[in-house]
Design an enzyme around this catalytic site. Structure first.
Site: not given
Length: 650
Positions: A239-240, A242, A245, A463, A466, A537
């Site tokens: 993934p980007p 990580t 480079t 909330e 949830h 959701d």
């Protein structure tokens, strides 16, 4: 003025100053242009009308008229002694230095012989004027006009490429437009790469994989003596953010060899053949510097799978570049010492020819860091940050599941900015928590300015739904914090600490969907009328449900089938790999799963309605509650029957 860095025999840099002649040339061109313009303006005759010419002739002021028949234009040369009468017609009152002083234009019906003869007949012999009638050929003027535009375009082209080729590390620093095909890779000389594996936190498995490459570059005879062949290329996939480079730089730093770095998009230009030329030049330079490392970042920009239907989805220039890259990776010698590393987060769309043995032999997966790796990454980014005494490194590592190395760096920086904004002498634990909240949820907004009391109440119980469902279901992610303070586009947020599972069962996915449905069902129980606040959701729940049916074979009616395309080649097909009847069956199964989730969630909230109302009221009072507050109302978090929870490695 410009500085040119050179090195003496001992390797020390010598700075020499060179004069930039561009300004000098520009000043000379402007001066020449001014002189030519001034001379042209001062030498131009003044335009007058034919009636004025007739008046001048009758007054005896004209000495000569030259008429150009094919231009229908006449040039008037006045008598020198009579020229003072017309000074008001000249710019600045100064007549042109050379004759003619005036010119006039006539129509195509004008007869010069008859008109001039009639006018001369009216004058005395001493006042008559000389008449010259001719056809003028404009060969040189036409040729100049024909070449002027192409010449200007060529000059513009040269200067455009001069600016393009003057990039860092590029060899085309002059005005030669043919340097476009030269490689634009940034070359780092041997010994100049200071990054080593000590600077790369975490990434245990990936570092072990690349250690063999480092060992080969340091001791190639160890492998060649036994007839072994080192892989020509390694593909870093992950993934980007990580650290792909950074890992490639660490390989070059550990091996102490030259390092060429370039992005895949740097190969592709608007001109045909430039990409392939740059690939050839890059590998030519790499062979000269061998042993060395060539790193191609975002290789999917040129390595995307080639289309079967070339005229419909193909980019010929990109495919030519890919073909040249394939040829070069097969072209250089097996033990030439040139190792190609590439990075991408879309390995599924790469061309199969690029992945075969002999090219990118190995795929090194650089995954998101786990708990211990996140601790090490935090330690790296906290080196220059003054941390307060209440900071708990392990707690922050647990609080950031799914964060990449770049995300953690952003958290540390945002926490320091938050502490400075609050005039703290050190960065406290709360600053880090607020930084995580800001990165995940967005900037905090004032609730009083955007929510009415009724909307705030609905948000609180949404909330609470949830939190309640997530707390009572065994496979739902543990709830860490619940807030009704608006952030970004969200009116409220429920923070979970996802357990780092690599494998999910159908029961776990159903629990996750029930938790997502908890907010929607809570609104139905409270008001009897759901709102649009559950959009995100429902989107996530629908995505999971379709994954269960289409990809994971978790539907009894559809069966153990998977229509997931891991190669990415299905993107070129306009026909689905299943029939319309199967598609309808999938939709029915997804709808059945959603109804089952809704029914189960509704039962959980109704069976625990008193606790649900207490949670909502507590949220309205405090605005932010934590796991301890939920535990005081609902008791300990419900755990799975089997002890398969994520265990921390002490």
């Amino acid at each position: 003025m410009a500085e040119d860095n050179m090195k003496d025999p001992k390797g020390r840099k010598i700075r020499t100053v060179t004069f930039n002649f561009s300004w000098f040339y520009l000043i000379i061109l402007l001066g020449i242009g001014y002189l030519l313009f001034n001379h042209t303006v001062s030498s131009q005759p003044v335009k007058i009308e034919w009636t004025e010419v007739q008046d001048m002739i009758r007054q005896g002021d004209v000495a000569e008229i030259t008429f150009v028949r094919n231009d229908f234009k006449g040039e008037v040369k006045a008598r020198p002694e009579r020229l003072a009468k017309y000074t008001d017609k000249f710019q600045g009152g100064v007549p042109p230095r050379r004759a003619p002083q005036f010119y006039f234009l006539v129509s195509t019906k004008f007869d010069p012989e008859q008109s001039f003869a009639a006018l001369n007949a009216e004058l005395l012999p001493v006042e008559q004027f000389k008449v010259i009638i001719k056809n003028e050929e404009h060969i040189w003027m036409d040729l100049l006009q024909m070449l002027l535009l192409p010449g200007l375009l060529i000059i513009l082209w040269i200067f455009m490429f001069r600016g393009m080729n003057r990039g860092p590390g590029g060899p085309g620093g002059g005005i030669n437009p043919f340097n476009t095909g030269k490689s634009t890779a940034r070359e780092t000389e041997k010994g100049e790469v200071k990054v080593t594996f000590k600077d790369v936190a975490g990434l245990y498995g990936a570092k072990e994989e690349v250690m063999e490459i480092v060992d080969f570059l340091k001791n190639p005879a160890k492998y060649t003596a036994l007839g072994g062949k080192i892989p020509k290329g390694a593909l870093l996939v992950g993934p980007p953010g990580t650290g792909k480079t950074l890992l490639a730089k660490a390989v070059a730093g550990e091996a102490n060899v030259p390092f060429f770095s370039i992005s895949g998009s740097d190969f592709v230009e608007m001109f045909v053949g430039v990409g392939a030329s740059r690939v050839r030049d890059l590998f030519r330079q790499a062979k000269e510097k061998a042993p060395c490392i060539v790193f191609i970042d975002e290789i999917d920009a040129v390595g995307r799978a080639r289309a079967k239907n070339g005229g419909f989805t193909s980019n010929d220039e990109r495919e030519n570049t890919l073909n040249q890259l394939l040829t070069e990776m097969d072209g250089f010698g097996t033990n030439s010492g040139v190792i190609v590393l590439a990075a991408t987060n879309r390995s599924d769309i790469l061309d199969q020819a690029l992945m075969r043995a002999g090219r990118f032999d190995r795929q090194i997966h650089v995954e998101l860091p786990e708990l211990k790796e996140r601790e090490e990454i935090f330690q790296v980014h906290l080196r220059d940050i003054k941390v307060g005494g209440d900071f708990n490194l392990r707690f922050m590592a647990k609080h950031t599941p799914g964060f990449s190395g770049a995300d953690i760096a952003n958290v540390c920086n945002e926490a320091a900015l938050t502490a400075a904004r609050r005039n703290h002498e050190a960065v406290m634990q709360q600053d880090f928590l607020d930084a995580v909240d800001r990165i995940i949820g967005g900037l905090e907004r004032k609730a009083n300015t955007i929510l009415t009391p009724a909307q705030r109440r609905t948000t609180a119980y949404h909330e609470a739904g949830h939190a309640l469902v997530g707390w009572l279901l065994p496979y739902a992610d543990p709830v860490f914090k619940v807030s009704i303070i608006p952030r970004g586009n969200a009116l409220g947020l429920t923070w979970n600490l996802p357990e780092e599972r690599k494998n999910l069962t159908r029961s776990a996915m159903m629990d996750k969907m029930c938790m997502l449905m908890g907010g929607r069902v809570a609104e139905e129980v409270l008001n009897g009328d759901p709102s649009v606040g559950a959009l995100n959701d429902l989107e996530r729940m629908t995505h999971i449900a379709y994954g269960m049916v289409q990809y994971y074979g978790m539907s009894s009616k559809v069966g153990p089938l998977s229509f997931y395309d891991s190669t990415g080649s299905g993107g070129y097909n306009l026909v689905k790999p299943y029939s319309e009847k199967t598609a309808e069956l999938m939709d029915q199964e997804v709808k059945a799963i959603a109804e089952e989730v809704h029914k189960r969630t509704l039962k959980i909230i109704e069976d625990n309605k008193d606790a649900f109302m207490k949670l909502g009221a507590l949220l309205l009072e405090k605005e932010v509650i934590f796991a301890e507050d939920i535990e005081n109302i609902l008791g300990p978090k419900v755990q799975p029957a089997e002890d398969d929870q994520f265990k921390e490695h002490e």
